[in-house]
Design a protein around this motif. Sequence first.
Motif, PDB file in Angstrom:
ATOM      1  N   PRO A   1      54.561  46.651  42.521  1.00 29.84           N
ATOM      2  CA  PRO A   1      53.565  47.072  43.717  1.00 29.84           C
ATOM      3  C   PRO A   1      52.307  47.858  43.234  1.00 29.84           C
ATOM      4  CG  PRO A   1      55.883  47.959  43.899  1.00 29.84           C
ATOM      5  CD  PRO A   1      55.784  47.382  42.584  1.00 29.84           C
ATOM      6  N   THR A   2      52.139  48.267  42.090  1.00 32.68           N
ATOM      7  CA  THR A   2      50.856  48.630  41.797  1.00 32.68           C
ATOM      8  C   THR A   2      50.019  47.510  41.548  1.00 32.68           C
ATOM      9  OG1 THR A   2      51.934  50.657  40.739  1.00 32.68           O
ATOM     10  CG2 THR A   2      49.894  50.027  39.730  1.00 32.68           C
ATOM     11  N   LEU A   3      50.855  46.538  40.564  1.00 30.82           N
ATOM     12  CA  LEU A   3      49.878  45.350  40.350  1.00 30.82           C
ATOM     13  C   LEU A   3      49.403  44.760  41.544  1.00 30.82           C
ATOM     14  CD1 LEU A   3      52.225  43.822  37.369  1.00 30.82           C
ATOM     15  CD2 LEU A   3      50.047  44.875  37.039  1.00 30.82           C
ATOM     16  N   LYS A   4      50.021  44.621  42.371  1.00 34.92           N
ATOM     17  CA  LYS A   4      49.636  43.929  43.888  1.00 34.92           C
ATOM     18  C   LYS A   4      48.572  44.760  44.651  1.00 34.92           C
ATOM     19  CE  LYS A   4      54.223  41.493  44.939  1.00 34.92           C
ATOM     20  NZ  LYS A   4      55.202  41.415  45.890  1.00 34.92           N
ATOM     21  N   TRP A   5      48.725  46.021  44.241  1.00 37.97           N
ATOM     22  CA  TRP A   5      47.787  46.878  45.122  1.00 37.97           C
ATOM     23  C   TRP A   5      46.411  46.846  44.221  1.00 37.97           C
ATOM     24  CZ3 TRP A   5      44.566  51.123  43.591  1.00 37.97           C
ATOM     25  CH2 TRP A   5      44.037  51.768  44.627  1.00 37.97           C
ATOM     26  N   LEU A   6      46.648  46.834  42.948  1.00 38.18           N
ATOM     27  CA  LEU A   6      45.178  46.717  42.167  1.00 38.18           C
ATOM     28  C   LEU A   6      44.530  45.269  42.435  1.00 38.18           C
ATOM     29  CD1 LEU A   6      46.424  48.259  38.614  1.00 38.18           C
ATOM     30  CD2 LEU A   6      44.675  49.253  40.380  1.00 38.18           C
ATOM     31  N   LYS A   7      45.163  44.360  42.655  1.00 36.63           N
ATOM     32  CA  LYS A   7      44.905  43.033  42.821  1.00 36.63           C
ATOM     33  C   LYS A   7      44.230  42.992  44.051  1.00 36.63           C
ATOM     34  CE  LYS A   7      46.014  38.300  42.575  1.00 36.63           C
ATOM     35  NZ  LYS A   7      46.731  36.958  42.377  1.00 36.63           N
ATOM     36  N   ARG A   8      44.862  43.551  45.091  1.00 35.69           N
ATOM     37  CA  ARG A   8      44.269  43.638  46.409  1.00 35.69           C
ATOM     38  C   ARG A   8      42.957  44.406  46.612  1.00 35.69           C
ATOM     39  NH1 ARG A   8      48.397  44.749  48.815  1.00 35.69           N
ATOM     40  NH2 ARG A   8      48.232  46.886  49.205  1.00 35.69           N
TER      41      ARG A   8
ATOM     42  N   ARG B   1      49.958  35.291  37.606  1.00 38.15           N
ATOM     43  CA  ARG B   1      49.247  35.813  38.941  1.00 38.15           C
ATOM     44  C   ARG B   1      48.655  37.129  38.764  1.00 38.15           C
ATOM     45  NH1 ARG B   1      53.187  35.247  43.999  1.00 38.15           N
ATOM     46  NH2 ARG B   1      51.217  36.053  44.879  1.00 38.15           N
ATOM     47  N   TYR B   2      49.181  38.201  38.058  1.00 37.64           N
ATOM     48  CA  TYR B   2      48.937  39.464  38.218  1.00 37.64           C
ATOM     49  C   TYR B   2      48.230  39.960  36.690  1.00 37.64           C
ATOM     50  CZ  TYR B   2      51.496  39.465  42.387  1.00 37.64           C
ATOM     51  OH  TYR B   2      52.106  39.177  43.473  1.00 37.64           O
ATOM     52  N   TYR B   3      48.292  39.362  35.653  1.00 37.94           N
ATOM     53  CA  TYR B   3      47.632  39.975  34.606  1.00 37.94           C
ATOM     54  C   TYR B   3      46.413  39.285  34.136  1.00 37.94           C
ATOM     55  CZ  TYR B   3      51.588  43.062  33.659  1.00 37.94           C
ATOM     56  OH  TYR B   3      52.497  44.183  33.813  1.00 37.94           O
ATOM     57  N   SER B   4      45.246  40.001  33.869  1.00 41.66           N
ATOM     58  CA  SER B   4      44.166  39.631  33.365  1.00 41.66           C
ATOM     59  C   SER B   4      44.073  39.112  31.777  1.00 41.66           C
ATOM     60  CB  SER B   4      42.723  40.650  33.431  1.00 41.66           C
ATOM     61  OG  SER B   4      42.937  41.343  34.738  1.00 41.66           O
ATOM     62  N   GLU B   5      44.880  39.817  30.986  1.00 48.49           N
ATOM     63  CA  GLU B   5      45.076  39.318  29.571  1.00 48.49           C
ATOM     64  C   GLU B   5      46.349  39.956  29.242  1.00 48.49           C
ATOM     65  OE1 GLU B   5      41.928  40.473  26.922  1.00 48.49           O
ATOM     66  OE2 GLU B   5      40.488  39.475  28.106  1.00 48.49           O
ATOM     67  N   ILE B   6      47.074  39.068  28.245  1.00 47.05           N
ATOM     68  CA  ILE B   6      48.077  39.454  27.514  1.00 47.05           C
ATOM     69  C   ILE B   6      47.794  39.673  26.208  1.00 47.05           C
ATOM     70  CG2 ILE B   6      50.493  38.814  26.946  1.00 47.05           C
ATOM     71  CD1 ILE B   6      49.929  36.907  29.526  1.00 47.05           C
ATOM     72  N   TRP B   7      47.858  40.856  25.672  1.00 50.87           N
ATOM     73  CA  TRP B   7      47.783  41.252  24.270  1.00 50.87           C
ATOM     74  C   TRP B   7      49.172  41.245  23.365  1.00 50.87           C
ATOM     75  CZ3 TRP B   7      44.502  46.529  25.001  1.00 50.87           C
ATOM     76  CH2 TRP B   7      43.226  46.046  25.397  1.00 50.87           C
TER      77      TRP B   7
END
Length: 398
Positions: free
Chosen positions: A120-127, A163-169
Motif C-alpha cells: 500500500p505504501t509503494l502504491k501511495w508513493l507512486k500515485r 512496476r513499483y521500484y525505481s532501482e534495485i540495489w
Amino acid sequence: MVSAPTFNILMYSHDTYGLGHIRRTMAIAQHLRGRGVNVLILTGSPLVGRFDFPDGVDFVRIPGMIKRTNEEYQPLSIRLSSRHALNIRRNIVVATAKAFQPHLFIVDKAPLGLKREVLPTLKWLKRRMPQCRTILGLRDIMDDAESTRAEWREKGIYDVLDRYYSEIWVYGNREYYDPVEEYAIPEAVSSKMVFTGYIPRALPKRGKMALMREEESINRKERLVLVTTGGGGDGYPLMDAYLSMLESMGDPPFRSILVSGPFMPKPMREEVHARAQRVKARFHHFHRRMEALMGLADVVVSMGGYNTTCEVLSLGKPSLVVPREEPRLEQRIRAEMFQRHGFVEFLPWSGLTPASLGTKVLALIDNPKGCCPCVNAFRFSGLDVISQRMAEFRGEGQ
C-alpha cells in the motif's frame, strides 16, 4: 523562521528473524546521514532501542513479528492474531510515509514487505509522490535458484519489481553470484539493478578495543576465539558442539567468548551460559558492540549470515563458517562461494561435531593465512556506490 528544506530518507526493515536486517539498515543509514539529510527507519526489531543512533537518524518501532517457517509469522509479544498485528504494522508504515514525505524510500530485502505490508505504501508513493525514488536493497544471495524463482513467480515479485521500484540495489558482487541469471530476472527489471558491492562495517577504534580487552579480561598474549550465532534462534547446535569441544580439550590453547544471540530460547541460553562458566569461557546473550568484540578475536566462528560475514571481512579476521541450511540455503551458498575464493573456512552443518569443529578451529589458530589466504584482499564498495547514487538523486556533481 522557516526551516531549511531537508532530504528525507525512509528505510524499512521487517526484522522478523535475527539481527542482520536491522544492522545492515543501520550501517547504510549511518552512511547516508549528513547535512540536510534525515533518515527514519521503520523496524520491527525488539532490540532496536539498544543500539546507538547518531544525529540525523531515528526509528519508528512497528509491532514485532517472529518467523516460525518461511510463510508463518506470529506476533512476538502482544496477544493479538497475526492478521491484527500485521494490520497495525501496515497502517503505521503507510502513515509514516504520508507524514514524513520521503524523497527516497529504501526497502530491505522483502519487495512486498512482510505479508505484503509495504505494497500500500509503494502504491501511495507512486500515485501521490511520483518524485520519490523507491529502492529495493537485496543482499547478495536470497536462496537457491529453484526456490527463489518459484517463490517470486507465486508472489508476483517480478511484476512488483517492474512496476513499483525505481532501482534495485544488490549488496554484493555480480562476479561472485549473479542473481540475474540465477533468479531468471527479466531485462525490464535487470536494467534497473545496481550492483553496489558488499556493505562494509565501521572499524573499532583502538581506545574502544583496549577498553573491551579490559572488560573481557583478555590479555594481549592470549589468543581468542569468538563464537557468534547472530540472532541465535537456531544457533544452539553450534554452541553445543563448541562447548563439547572445549569440555573435551581440558586446557585449550586459546580463550573463548560465546555470544548466543537474544533469540536463542531461554532454557538453551541458560544451559550454554552455565557450561561456558564451567570451561572458563566468557558468555553474552547479546552484545551491542560486536565489532569491538570481533576486533579482539584471532578467529571468529559463525553461521555466516550476510551481516556477520561483512563484519568479519571488514576486520580481516580469519573465520570458520558453519552455515544453517534451513529454511533457506543462502548461508550455505555464500560459505561455499567465499571458501572457493579463500575468504573463509567452511564446515557443513551435516559435518558439525565437536571433533570436526576442534580440527578446524585449531588449524585456524595455528595457521590462519593457510586457511583463509585471501581474507585481507576482500574489497568493499557498497557505501561508495550508494553515495554515487545519492549524489545523482540530489543533482550533485553535475
